[in-house]
Enzyme design. Structure first.
Site: not given
Length: 139
Positions: A103, A101
């Site tokens: 940010h 993932h």
């Protein structure tokens, strides 16, 4: 490729509700439940990859354009002055959920210091030695 026990797989594929700000066939972008700043978002691939090193080429090619799209929208809608794009790999780097993932963290004038480090020093010899070690693995 999804992992049945991965919380980010479940969020990315709509099995768990989230504050979704963007979605396409490959990604869901959500607001982080523990934001570093107002508007902190996570880009989650819908397929499971443990980290950057396991990411497929197609997903890797697309993720930065999604980050740019989200960051530009943040600058316009939240009036932030900039944003950080952060991706952690491994426990030592701060990765706590082992589903790749990214940010996207809005940054505001006079906001807290985040994603910062003190520049170190390295001799030309040390740089050459480290460069040769890394190059050896790339061949």
């Amino acid at each position: 490729m999804k992992e049945k026990d991965c919380i980010f797989c479940k969020i990315a594929n709509g099995e768990i509700p989230s504050a979704t700000i963007y979605e396409d066939p490959d990604f869901r972008v959500i607001l982080d439940l523990s934001p570093a700043s107002r508007g902190h978002a996570l880009i989650l691939p819908k397929n499971h990859f443990a980290d950057l090193c396991s990411l497929d080429e197609r997903t890797a090619e697309k993720v930065l354009s999604v980050a740019a799209k989200i960051g530009a929208a943040m600058k316009k809608s939240l009036n932030c002055s900039g944003f950080n794009v952060v991706q952690n790999n491994g426990t030592a780097a701060g990765q706590t959920v082992f589903h790749f993932h990214v940010h996207v963290i809005p940054r505001y004038d006079n906001g807290p210091v985040m994603v910062a480090w003190e520049p170190g020093k390295a001799s030309a010899e040390e740089l050459a030695e480290v460069a040769n070690q890394i190059k050896g693995e790339l061949q």
